[in-house]
Design a protein around this motif. Structure first.
Motif, short mmCIF file in Angstrom:
data_model
loop_
_atom_site.label_atom_id
_atom_site.label_comp_id
_atom_site.label_asym_id
_atom_site.label_seq_id
_atom_site.Cartn_x
_atom_site.Cartn_y
_atom_site.Cartn_z
N UNK A 7 17.59 -56.53 -23.07
CA UNK A 7 17.55 -57.98 -23.34
C UNK A 7 17.18 -58.21 -24.81
N UNK A 8 18.18 -58.08 -25.66
CA UNK A 8 17.95 -58.07 -27.11
C UNK A 8 17.38 -59.39 -27.62
N UNK A 9 17.89 -60.50 -27.14
CA UNK A 9 17.42 -61.81 -27.63
C UNK A 9 15.95 -62.02 -27.27
N UNK A 10 15.59 -61.66 -26.04
CA UNK A 10 14.18 -61.79 -25.62
C UNK A 10 13.29 -60.87 -26.44
N UNK A 11 13.76 -59.66 -26.67
CA UNK A 11 12.98 -58.70 -27.45
C UNK A 11 12.73 -59.21 -28.86
N UNK A 12 13.77 -59.80 -29.47
CA UNK A 12 13.63 -60.31 -30.83
C UNK A 12 12.70 -61.52 -30.87
N UNK A 13 12.77 -62.37 -29.85
CA UNK A 13 11.89 -63.55 -29.80
C UNK A 13 10.42 -63.13 -29.68
N UNK A 14 10.15 -62.13 -28.85
CA UNK A 14 8.77 -61.65 -28.70
C UNK A 14 8.33 -60.91 -29.96
N UNK A 15 9.26 -60.21 -30.62
CA UNK A 15 8.93 -59.54 -31.88
C UNK A 15 8.48 -60.56 -32.92
N UNK A 16 9.12 -61.72 -32.92
CA UNK A 16 8.72 -62.78 -33.85
C UNK A 16 7.29 -63.24 -33.58
N UNK A 17 6.92 -63.30 -32.31
CA UNK A 17 5.54 -63.66 -31.96
C UNK A 17 4.56 -62.61 -32.45
N UNK A 18 4.94 -61.34 -32.30
CA UNK A 18 4.08 -60.25 -32.78
C UNK A 18 3.93 -60.31 -34.30
N UNK A 19 5.04 -60.60 -34.97
CA UNK A 19 5.00 -60.72 -36.43
C UNK A 19 4.05 -61.83 -36.87
N UNK A 20 4.11 -62.96 -36.16
CA UNK A 20 3.22 -64.08 -36.46
C UNK A 20 1.77 -63.70 -36.20
N UNK A 21 1.52 -63.02 -35.08
CA UNK A 21 0.15 -62.59 -34.76
C UNK A 21 -0.41 -61.67 -35.83
N UNK A 22 0.45 -60.78 -36.35
CA UNK A 22 0.00 -59.82 -37.35
C UNK A 22 -0.51 -60.51 -38.61
N UNK A 23 0.05 -61.67 -38.92
CA UNK A 23 -0.41 -62.41 -40.11
C UNK A 23 -1.82 -62.96 -39.92
N UNK A 24 -2.26 -63.05 -38.67
CA UNK A 24 -3.60 -63.58 -38.38
C UNK A 24 -4.63 -62.48 -38.15
#
Length: 544
Positions: free
Chosen positions: A370-387
């Motif tokens: 599920x590539x789209x779902x994986x990429x959407x969750x990756x974006x959340x992880x990327x945002x979390x990493x900034x915090x």
């Protein structure tokens, strides 16, 4: 024989049972036996609260307490947090067919255990015996509560002379105290003296422990193998044997030793956690999955609950998850998502943990296809990493891997560049960084440098030459950079020097790019531009 009612007088007692009738019967029995200060707890959580807020002289707990903490977890948490003193007596009650289930509790050494059902006479007999012994050991236990180890040793020697029938019990305390003081030779002599008289399993384990501490691993292993042969249910021997295998860098044998231990005592949570870590390191994901699943279950109401149990369990089931919609894949993904979600809820205040859980969530979607779902969750992880305050190298590496899994190669390369500048990476992280870099194909790097090229062109067209040059430098730092990227980089540098003034350093950089490109064939669409740039380069050199 000592009078039980006298020993129980003015003693603070806690009785724990989940059944109303059993609690009532136990309190009545203790009152008849002489206890006048009895608290009753209906479950493990209530018992733990009682122990936290009171000093008890005697705790009697049923092993099976229904949902929540069981008797073992009450005992292990009380020991772990030092909420019960050495002078406190802990008695475990167990069903007659539940001995295999309480092996873990026995490892935490309750003072006694009584098989249910029992009569008041049995309770009187057992409590009289153990409380009489505790009374004789009280000076030693008082010193243990104060962690006054020299005094413990002196009192042990005195009590052995005064109470010869307690000799073995006291020698066991003395041996452990010597080990804590790191007096390994003296402890070894004590255990060998005991074994000269009689072979006792705890003395054999003590001897093996001393030999291990003295780095005499083959001798320690020999004692352990012999002890396991004679006492196959003495599970602490398997733990020490596992440590010896680890010293010998034999991770598979270390894992097998812990498997043997968990077969005997499946409810000891720390051992299950260690087995999971070893199996995961050995890439034995089936064993790791089972061990971490048990760790999550056992630690859920325990002081040993850890986010790592949830995360490693979710990682361990990934081997079953594929785009194929089969039963194993569905079950694996369901368990992974459940573990991740529970970890997020339990540790929602910790951004680091939520980030790690989100990384695993993205990987799970990737494995499901599920590539789209994986990429959407990756974006959340990327945002979390900034915090995350001061993210670790391991966190950045996990983000790199998720970027690669979701085909975000430019972002992966940017983070790899950041990682390359870090001076605090461990050896393992440095190896992982190198491995990740090597696994990125030439085509991936080409795609990445092309993305940077496009951004640099936008800066160039807006007249922001320095920003364009910085990006072109990033792109051309890769040997896989294509001719178009290098031509554009030369164009930016030549234009910059033409508008300002040429420098030897930048002219050298342009020369190096021309050398890398070599001779372009005249039919190449970039040929005319390449020739013009060469002429400009020669003119700029003359101007210096």
């Amino acid at each position: 024989m000592a009078d039980l009612s006298t020993m129980l007088a003015n003693k603070r007692v806690l009785a724990v049972d989940d059944l109303v009738e059993s609690r009532s019967a136990m309190k009545k029995m203790l009152t008849i036996l002489g206890a006048d200060k009895v608290d009753i707890a209906m479950d493990g959580d209530e018992a733990t609260d009682y122990i936290l807020n009171n000093d008890y002289d005697l705790i009697i707990s049923d092993y099976n307490l229904g949902r929540g903490r069981d008797g073992q977890q009450i005992l292990e948490e009380a020991r772990f947090t030092h909420q019960i003193k050495a002078t406190c007596t802990f008695v475990m009650l167990t069903g007659e067919n539940a001995m295999d289930m309480v092996m873990g509790a026995i490892e935490y050494e309750p003072d006694d255990y009584i098989t249910k059902p029992f009569t008041i006479d049995v309770m009187r007999q057992r409590l009289t015996r153990i409380l009489a012994i505790k009374q004789m050991l009280k000076p030693i236990n008082d010193a243990m509560d104060k962690q006054d180890r020299p005094t413990i040793l002196a009192l042990c020697d005195q009590l052995i002379l005064a109470q010869p029938r307690l000799k073995r019990r006291v020698e066991r305390i003395k041996g452990r105290t010597l080990l804590k003081l790191k007096k390994f030779d003296e402890a070894l002599a004590l255990y060998e003296d005991i074994l000269q008289d009689r072979e006792i399993n705890w003395a054999l384990l003590g001897k093996a422990t001393c030999l291990f501490k003295l780095e005499k691993y083959p001798a320690s292993e020999k004692v352990l193998v012999r002890t396991i042969r004679e006492h196959p249910k003495y599970v602490q021997c398997y733990d020490l044997l596992s440590k010896i295998h680890l010293k010998n860098k034999d991770l598979k044998s270390a894992q097998n030793s812990l498997i043997s231990a968990t077969n005997v005592s499946p409810k000891q949570v720390l051992r299950q956690m260690e087995l999971g870590r070893l199996a995961y390191a050995n890439k034995d994901f089936t064993v790791a999955e089972a061990a971490f699943k048990m760790s999550v279950k056992l630690a859920r109401h325990s002081c040993y609950r850890s986010v790592k149990n949830y995360l490693f369990f979710a990682k361990s089931v990934q081997h079953k998850i594929t785009p194929a919609n089969n039963r194993d894949s569905r079950a694996g993904s369901t368990e992974a998502f459940k573990a991740v979600e529970e970890a997020k809820n339990l540790y929602k205040e910790n951004t680091d943990y939520v980030f790690e859980a989100t990384i695993i969530e993205s990987t799970t979607y990737t494995n499901l296809g599920k590539e789209a779902d994986a990429k959407a969750i990756a974006a959340k992880a990327e945002e979390l990493l900034t915090h995350v305050n001061d993210p670790t190298g391991a966190m950045q590496l996990s983000m790199v891997n998720v970027f690669l899994e979701t085909s975000q190669h430019a972002k992966a390369q940017d983070m790899l560049a950041e990682l390359g500048k870090r001076k605090d990476l461990s050896r393992a992280e440095t190896r992982e960084l190198t491995r990740t870099r090597n696994e990125i194909s030439e085509q991936v790097v080409r795609e990445y440098t092309t993305e940077i090229n496009d951004k640099a062109i936008a800066f160039f067209e807006r007249g922001q030459l320095q920003q364009a040059i910085d990006l072109f430098d990033t792109a051309t730092a890769y040997k896989e950079a294509g001719y178009t990227v290098m031509v554009n980089a030369i164009q930016a540098k030549v234009t910059f020097m033409d508008q300002r003034e040429p420098t030897r350093a930048m002219l050298k950089e342009v020369d190096e790019l021309f050398v890398r490109m070599g001779e372009l064939p005249s039919h190449d669409e970039r040929y005319d531009r390449w020739i013009q740039l060469k002429k400009t380069q020669i003119r700029l050199k003359r101007a210096i």
